[in-house]
Design an enzyme around this catalytic site. Structure first.
Site, PDB file in Angstrom:
ATOM      1  N   LYS A  85       0.672  -1.387  -0.123  1.00 54.64           N
ATOM      2  CA  LYS A  85      -0.030   0.226  -0.153  1.00 54.64           C
ATOM      3  C   LYS A  85       0.834   1.233  -0.055  1.00 54.64           C
ATOM      4  CE  LYS A  85      -0.719   0.301   4.978  1.00 54.64           C
ATOM      5  NZ  LYS A  85      -1.296   0.910   6.114  1.00 54.64           N
ATOM      6  N   SER A 125      -9.892   1.620  -2.767  1.00 53.09           N
ATOM      7  CA  SER A 125      -9.673   2.893  -1.839  1.00 53.09           C
ATOM      8  C   SER A 125     -10.219   4.075  -2.959  1.00 53.09           C
ATOM      9  CB  SER A 125      -8.106   3.059  -2.220  1.00 53.09           C
ATOM     10  OG  SER A 125      -7.750   4.210  -2.033  1.00 53.09           O
ATOM     11  N   TYR A 151       0.137   2.007  -7.511  1.00 53.63           N
ATOM     12  CA  TYR A 151      -0.831   1.311  -6.462  1.00 53.63           C
ATOM     13  C   TYR A 151      -2.332   1.497  -6.538  1.00 53.63           C
ATOM     14  CZ  TYR A 151      -3.347   1.634  -1.881  1.00 53.63           C
ATOM     15  OH  TYR A 151      -4.297   1.307  -0.833  1.00 53.63           O
ATOM     16  N   LYS A 155      -5.733  -1.209  -7.559  1.00 47.34           N
ATOM     17  CA  LYS A 155      -6.927  -1.259  -6.904  1.00 47.34           C
ATOM     18  C   LYS A 155      -8.106  -1.048  -7.970  1.00 47.34           C
ATOM     19  CE  LYS A 155      -5.753  -1.198  -2.648  1.00 47.34           C
ATOM     20  NZ  LYS A 155      -5.929  -2.781  -1.937  1.00 47.34           N
ATOM     21  N   ASN A 181      -9.955   7.957   3.931  1.00 48.64           N
ATOM     22  CA  ASN A 181      -8.881   8.075   5.062  1.00 48.64           C
ATOM     23  C   ASN A 181      -8.828   7.388   6.235  1.00 48.64           C
ATOM     24  OD1 ASN A 181      -8.313   9.949   2.716  1.00 48.64           O
ATOM     25  ND2 ASN A 181      -6.426  10.225   3.559  1.00 48.64           N
ATOM     26  N   ASP A 295      -0.960  14.894  -4.995  1.00 54.58           N
ATOM     27  CA  ASP A 295      -1.979  15.112  -4.056  1.00 54.58           C
ATOM     28  C   ASP A 295      -3.149  15.702  -4.910  1.00 54.58           C
ATOM     29  OD1 ASP A 295      -0.817  13.804  -1.952  1.00 54.58           O
ATOM     30  OD2 ASP A 295      -0.364  15.673  -0.863  1.00 54.58           O
TER      31      ASP A 295
HETATM   32  P1  NAD Z   1      -1.262  -3.128   6.243  1.00 57.31           P
HETATM   33  O1  NAD Z   1      -0.146  -3.229   5.370  1.00 57.31           O
HETATM   34  O2  NAD Z   1      -1.435  -2.756   7.671  1.00 57.31           O
HETATM   35  O3  NAD Z   1      -2.219  -4.574   6.100  1.00 57.31           O
HETATM   36  C1  NAD Z   1      -2.022  -5.404   5.039  1.00 57.31           C
HETATM   37  C2  NAD Z   1      -1.603  -6.969   5.417  1.00 57.31           C
HETATM   38  O4  NAD Z   1      -1.257  -7.693   4.415  1.00 57.31           O
HETATM   39  C3  NAD Z   1      -0.444  -6.961   6.352  1.00 57.31           C
HETATM   40  O5  NAD Z   1      -0.622  -7.568   7.497  1.00 57.31           O
HETATM   41  C4  NAD Z   1       0.633  -7.576   5.548  1.00 57.31           C
HETATM   42  O6  NAD Z   1       1.710  -8.336   6.223  1.00 57.31           O
HETATM   43  C5  NAD Z   1      -0.308  -8.453   4.660  1.00 57.31           C
HETATM   44  N1  NAD Z   1       0.220  -9.009   3.016  1.00 57.31           N
HETATM   45  C6  NAD Z   1       0.703  -8.102   2.277  1.00 57.31           C
HETATM   46  N2  NAD Z   1       1.035  -9.012   1.204  1.00 57.31           N
HETATM   47  C7  NAD Z   1       0.539 -10.248   1.599  1.00 57.31           C
HETATM   48  C8  NAD Z   1       0.586 -11.355   0.868  1.00 57.31           C
HETATM   49  N3  NAD Z   1       1.014 -11.502  -0.409  1.00 57.31           N
HETATM   50  N4  NAD Z   1      -0.080 -12.505   1.390  1.00 57.31           N
HETATM   51  C9  NAD Z   1      -0.566 -12.368   2.681  1.00 57.31           C
HETATM   52  N5  NAD Z   1      -0.343 -11.342   3.385  1.00 57.31           N
HETATM   53  C10 NAD Z   1       0.073 -10.184   2.708  1.00 57.31           C
HETATM   54  O7  NAD Z   1      -2.463  -2.355   5.688  1.00 57.31           O
HETATM   55  P2  NAD Z   1      -3.861  -1.913   5.800  1.00 57.31           P
HETATM   56  O8  NAD Z   1      -3.960  -0.396   6.347  1.00 57.31           O
HETATM   57  O9  NAD Z   1      -4.619  -2.820   7.016  1.00 57.31           O
HETATM   58  O10 NAD Z   1      -4.529  -2.107   4.755  1.00 57.31           O
HETATM   59  C11 NAD Z   1      -5.523  -3.384   4.258  1.00 57.31           C
HETATM   60  C12 NAD Z   1      -5.781  -2.891   2.911  1.00 57.31           C
HETATM   61  O11 NAD Z   1      -6.859  -1.677   2.790  1.00 57.31           O
HETATM   62  C13 NAD Z   1      -4.583  -3.067   1.789  1.00 57.31           C
HETATM   63  O12 NAD Z   1      -5.092  -3.713   0.539  1.00 57.31           O
HETATM   64  C14 NAD Z   1      -4.509  -1.512   1.531  1.00 57.31           C
HETATM   65  O13 NAD Z   1      -4.232  -1.208   0.178  1.00 57.31           O
HETATM   66  C15 NAD Z   1      -6.050  -1.059   1.644  1.00 57.31           C
HETATM   67  N6  NAD Z   1      -6.473   0.524   1.694  1.00 57.31           N
HETATM   68  C16 NAD Z   1      -5.733   0.887   3.112  1.00 57.31           C
HETATM   69  C17 NAD Z   1      -5.884   2.331   3.233  1.00 57.31           C
HETATM   70  C18 NAD Z   1      -5.135   2.998   4.380  1.00 57.31           C
HETATM   71  O14 NAD Z   1      -4.938   4.298   4.479  1.00 57.31           O
HETATM   72  N7  NAD Z   1      -4.561   2.079   5.504  1.00 57.31           N
HETATM   73  C19 NAD Z   1      -6.487   3.109   2.270  1.00 57.31           C
HETATM   74  C20 NAD Z   1      -7.151   2.522   1.344  1.00 57.31           C
HETATM   75  C21 NAD Z   1      -7.043   1.054   1.121  1.00 57.31           C
HETATM   76  C1  UD1 Z   2      -2.717   8.764   0.479  1.00 58.65           C
HETATM   77  C2  UD1 Z   2      -2.570   8.220  -0.806  1.00 58.65           C
HETATM   78  C3  UD1 Z   2      -3.546   7.359  -1.354  1.00 58.65           C
HETATM   79  C4  UD1 Z   2      -3.855   6.157  -0.346  1.00 58.65           C
HETATM   80  C5  UD1 Z   2      -4.033   6.807   1.019  1.00 58.65           C
HETATM   81  C6  UD1 Z   2      -4.135   5.836   2.181  1.00 58.65           C
HETATM   82  C7  UD1 Z   2      -0.947   9.732  -1.818  1.00 58.65           C
HETATM   83  C8  UD1 Z   2      -0.388  10.520  -3.050  1.00 58.65           C
HETATM   84  N1  UD1 Z   2      -1.911   9.116  -1.732  1.00 58.65           N
HETATM   85  O1  UD1 Z   2      -3.734   9.458   0.496  1.00 58.65           O
HETATM   86  O2  UD1 Z   2      -3.197   6.980  -2.682  1.00 58.65           O
HETATM   87  O3  UD1 Z   2      -4.785   5.535  -0.696  1.00 58.65           O
HETATM   88  O4  UD1 Z   2      -2.815   7.457   1.401  1.00 58.65           O
HETATM   89  O5  UD1 Z   2      -3.161   5.154   2.513  1.00 58.65           O
HETATM   90  O6  UD1 Z   2       0.250   9.182  -1.215  1.00 58.65           O
HETATM   91  N2  UD1 Z   2       0.097  15.316   4.437  1.00 58.65           N
HETATM   92  C9  UD1 Z   2       0.691  16.645   4.830  1.00 58.65           C
HETATM   93  N3  UD1 Z   2       1.623  16.196   5.679  1.00 58.65           N
HETATM   94  C10 UD1 Z   2       2.132  14.875   5.731  1.00 58.65           C
HETATM   95  C11 UD1 Z   2       1.229  13.591   5.215  1.00 58.65           C
HETATM   96  C12 UD1 Z   2       0.173  14.236   4.664  1.00 58.65           C
HETATM   97  O7  UD1 Z   2       0.184  17.595   4.773  1.00 58.65           O
HETATM   98  O8  UD1 Z   2       3.176  14.742   6.340  1.00 58.65           O
HETATM   99  C13 UD1 Z   2      -1.476  15.923   3.753  1.00 58.65           C
HETATM  100  C14 UD1 Z   2      -1.426  15.584   2.276  1.00 58.65           C
HETATM  101  O9  UD1 Z   2      -0.898  16.503   1.458  1.00 58.65           O
HETATM  102  C15 UD1 Z   2      -3.006  15.197   2.421  1.00 58.65           C
HETATM  103  C16 UD1 Z   2      -3.541  15.007   3.472  1.00 58.65           C
HETATM  104  O10 UD1 Z   2      -2.577  15.309   4.525  1.00 58.65           O
HETATM  105  O11 UD1 Z   2      -3.666  16.688   2.123  1.00 58.65           O
HETATM  106  C17 UD1 Z   2      -3.553  13.348   3.887  1.00 58.65           C
HETATM  107  O12 UD1 Z   2      -2.518  12.711   3.435  1.00 58.65           O
HETATM  108  P1  UD1 Z   2      -2.415  11.083   3.370  1.00 58.65           P
HETATM  109  O13 UD1 Z   2      -2.681  10.651   4.880  1.00 58.65           O
HETATM  110  O14 UD1 Z   2      -0.880  10.832   2.926  1.00 58.65           O
HETATM  111  O15 UD1 Z   2      -3.548  10.592   2.707  1.00 58.65           O
HETATM  112  P2  UD1 Z   2      -3.688  10.880   1.012  1.00 58.65           P
HETATM  113  O16 UD1 Z   2      -2.739  11.970   0.608  1.00 58.65           O
HETATM  114  O17 UD1 Z   2      -5.280  11.237   1.057  1.00 58.65           O
END
Ligand code: NAD
Ligand code: UD1
Length: 339
Positions: A85, A125, A151, A155, A181, A295
């Site tokens: 991710k 996402s 990335y 998705k 988020n 962004d």
């Molecule tokens: P995370 O990295 O904490 O969790 C992902 C888990 O998958 C981890 O525990 C990792 O060890 C495991 N993993 C990775 N590759 C693997 C594989 N090939 N086989 C088995 N396990 C594997 O991330 P998260 O924040 O919990 O996100 C979960 C999902 O949500 C991801 O698909 C991520 O892209 C999506 N997502 C996250 C966010 C965010 O901001 N956290 C936002 C939008 C979408």
């Molecule tokens: C980011 C990813 C997005 C992903 C999401 C969840 C990018 C360009 N986008 O979204 O693809 O799905 O995380 O993991 O990386 N900001 C600051 N200072 C910082 C960090 C962030 O000002 O140190 C600002 C950013 O400009 C944004 C907001 O905070 O306006 C949120 O940022 P962030 O938490 O990284 O999430 P996204 O950019 O929305």
């Protein structure tokens, strides 16, 4: 229901495991632990009093995963969290992202066909919307493959794969959840977000500044066309997000459907920093930096579809999320490695 969580030891997976167990479901986890800690599942077990069977494996290892699934049969659904991710890393190493993120989704769909598991819920996402043409974002707002990083493209592609699999397989129920988020932590302060190295997302970065591990928050641009000039996002408490997964599972219909999971409330970078300062009762130092490449100025959703279909909506505020993130961060300054 008995549910397989791929990537269930990760940030969103472990909170969802707790929500599912508390709603009376059973969970089993496959995780390769590449971005997670066993301690997270141990604590989820302590919070819920439930056993969580775990297979440490890549979800793409078909033979091992099928053996584990047959030992835990019958399974009713898979929630597919597993994947990579980190946006910047996906630009530097795109093939790894296509390999893991698309390969793992295909592996899950093949597993479901082989083991007669009807339902899949996928972690998509809000990034699939790219540069929004109109706000708030609704599920049929335009999405595209001209997204700024691999990335986001993975998705979008997996959403297409799910739609094709659901169209081909009668009885397949596929739900893509477009997370906005995710922030915050379980209110116990025992589980939370534990990024490796310096966080790239805003809330965990602010949390590290609040705890004194990092000096100041860099605000990526204050010249956006927004009320205070900083970026607007839709920050959803991870426990609300977890409840959204329970609702998705319990209400999944045959075919493919997509839902936004967000609050609908836009919050600026400055507002989030101020909210965290209130929760931690301290000043959070910040400085304005140039905009970050890729962004968007603003991204927030209309969450009405999930409310109309499932009766689900986010209940927690940004202040709740900051209070819970602070409890987690201050009690576990080194995350799950805190002695
Ligand atoms: P995370 O990295 O904490 O969790 C992902 C888990 O998958 C981890 O525990 C990792 O060890 C495991 N993993 C990775 N590759 C693997 C594989 N090939 N086989 C088995 N396990 C594997 O991330 P998260 O924040 O919990 O996100 C979960 C999902 O949500 C991801 O698909 C991520 O892209 C999506 N997502 C996250 C966010 C965010 O901001 N956290 C936002 C939008 C979408
Ligand atoms: C980011 C990813 C997005 C992903 C999401 C969840 C990018 C360009 N986008 O979204 O693809 O799905 O995380 O993991 O990386 N900001 C600051 N200072 C910082 C960090 C962030 O000002 O140190 C600002 C950013 O400009 C944004 C907001 O905070 O306006 C949120 O940022 P962030 O938490 O990284 O999430 P996204 O950019 O929305």
């Amino acid at each position: 229901m008995r549910v397989l969580l791929s990537g269930g030891a990760g940030y969103i997976g472990v909170h969802t495991a707790i929500a599912l167990l508390e709603a009376g479901h059973e969970v089993v986890v496959v995780d390769d632990m590449s971005n997670s800690s066993l301690e997270a599942l141990v604590r989820a077990g302590e919070i819920t009093g439930a056993g969580i069977p775990l297979l440490v494996s890549d979800i793409r290892d078909e033979a091992r995963v099928r053996t584990f699934v047959s030992e835990n049969a019958p399974l009713d659904a898979v929630i597919h969290f597993a994947g990579l991710k980190a946006v910047g890393e996906s630009v530097a190493d795109p093939l790894r992202y296509y390999d893991v993120n698309i390969g793992s989704a295909v592996a899950v769909l093949k597993l479901m066909a082989a083991e007669s598991i009807p339902t899949v819920v996928f972690s998509s996402s809000a990034t699939v919307y790219g540069q929004p043409e109109r706000l708030p974002l609704v599920e049929d707002s335009p999405t595209g493959l001209d997204l700024p990083n691999p990335y986001g493209k993975t998705k979008r592609i997996v959403e297409e794969i799910l739609a094709d699999a659901a169209a081909a397989g009668p009885g397949v129920r596929a739900v893509a959840l477009r997370y906005f988020n995710p922030v915050g932590a379980h209110p116990s302060g025992r589980v939370g977000e534990d990024p490796v190295g310096v966080p790239t997302n805003l809330m965990p970065y602010v949390a590290r500044v609040a705890v004194g591990e990092l000096e100041r928050v860099g605000i990526f641009g204050d010249d956006y066309p927004t009320p205070d000039g900083t970026g607007l996002r839709d920050y959803i408490h991870v426990m609300d997000l977890a409840a959204g997964h329970v609702a998705a599972l319990e209400n999944a219909r045959p075919g493919y459907e997509v839902f936004n999971l967000g609050t609908g409330v836009p919050i600026s970078v400055r507002q989030l920093i101020a909210a965290f300062g209130r929760a931690a009762r301290r000043e959070i130092p910040s400085t304005v930096l140039p905009r970050r490449a890729g962004d968007v100025a603003a991204s927030y959703c209309d969450p009405a579809k999930a409310w109309n279909r499932w009766g689900w909506r986010a209940e927690r505020s940004i202040d709740d999320a900051c209070a819970d993130a602070w409890r987690w961060q201050s009690r576990n300054p080194q995350g799950y490695r805190t002695p």
